[in-house]
Design a protein around this motif. Structure first.
Motif, PDB file in Angstrom:
ATOM      1  N   TYR A  32      59.322  23.585  28.161  1.00  0.00           N
ATOM      2  CA  TYR A  32      59.458  23.001  29.497  1.00  0.00           C
ATOM      3  C   TYR A  32      59.682  21.499  29.381  1.00  0.00           C
ATOM      4  N   LEU A  34      59.277  18.070  31.864  1.00  0.00           N
ATOM      5  CA  LEU A  34      58.839  17.437  33.105  1.00  0.00           C
ATOM      6  C   LEU A  34      59.623  16.140  33.252  1.00  0.00           C
ATOM      7  N   TYR A  42      61.026  11.661  30.335  1.00  0.00           N
ATOM      8  CA  TYR A  42      60.919  13.105  30.174  1.00  0.00           C
ATOM      9  C   TYR A  42      59.776  13.427  29.231  1.00  0.00           C
ATOM     10  N   ILE A  55      52.080  24.354  32.514  1.00  0.00           N
ATOM     11  CA  ILE A  55      52.520  23.192  33.295  1.00  0.00           C
ATOM     12  C   ILE A  55      51.424  22.775  34.268  1.00  0.00           C
ATOM     13  N   GLU A  72      50.827  15.067  39.101  1.00  0.00           N
ATOM     14  CA  GLU A  72      51.789  16.080  39.533  1.00  0.00           C
ATOM     15  C   GLU A  72      52.848  15.480  40.451  1.00  0.00           C
ATOM     16  N   VAL A  75      56.087  13.971  38.939  1.00  0.00           N
ATOM     17  CA  VAL A  75      57.121  14.863  38.398  1.00  0.00           C
ATOM     18  C   VAL A  75      58.107  15.213  39.511  1.00  0.00           C
ATOM     19  N   ILE A  78      61.392  19.939  37.210  1.00  0.00           N
ATOM     20  CA  ILE A  78      60.892  20.672  36.056  1.00  0.00           C
ATOM     21  C   ILE A  78      62.013  21.592  35.594  1.00  0.00           C
TER      22      ILE A  78
END
Length: 157
Positions: A32, A34, A42, A55, A72, A75, A78
């Motif tokens: 993943y 973010l 990133y 995540i 959170e 971000v 995603i």
């Protein structure tokens, strides 16, 4: 992000998916990314179990410098690359893919502290050379082929 999407496109299919609903990936392992547009950075991670849970764990159980520094709300996007860990050579393949992703992001945009996988090399240390973590074309294409087959089987392609 465009370069990563190019690198992880195989047979005209982008293996890296932009997340619109994180719950769609609760039953999938993978890589993943973010994306934090405010800092133009990133963060790359991996999980052998659930992309969704891993995540969310960044904010529910902050354990790393990244988790403590960013929230959170920081971000903005995603991306995930869902895969079947058994078809990418178990943890070895997952570690190699994570290392390749991290090595593929220019240092000035990278929010990771470590080179990824099972290494303890910091990305800011003199020992870190991104070229050492980039996968050669043939093994990378083998992994991408395996991932594409998995994503097609699970209607993720």
């Amino acid at each position: 992000m465009i370069e990563l999407q190019r690198r992880y496109t195989f047979k005209k299919t982008t293996l890296l998916k932009k997340v619109t609903n994180l719950d769609d990936y609760k039953n999938h392992a993978g890589i993943y990314i973010l994306c934090l547009s405010a800092v133009r950075g990133y963060y790359v991670g991996q999980t052998a179990i659930s992309l969704t849970k891993r995540i969310q764990q960044h904010w529910r159980k902050p354990e790393t410098d990244f988790d403590r520094k960013y929230r959170e709300a920081d971000v903005t996007e995603i991306y995930v690359m869902p895969l079947d860990i058994s078809t990418v050579y178990e943890q070895f393949g997952l570690d190699a893919l994570e290392g390749d992703y991290i090595a593929s992001i220019p240092d000035k945009f990278l929010l990771n502290c470590m080179a990824g996988g099972n290494t303890i090399i910091g990305v800011k240390s003199k020992e870190y050379n991104p070229a050492d973590f980039r996968l050669p074309t043939e093994p990378l294409n083998d992994l991408k082929d395996r991932i594409l087959c998995f994503q097609k089987e699970h209607d993720l392609a």
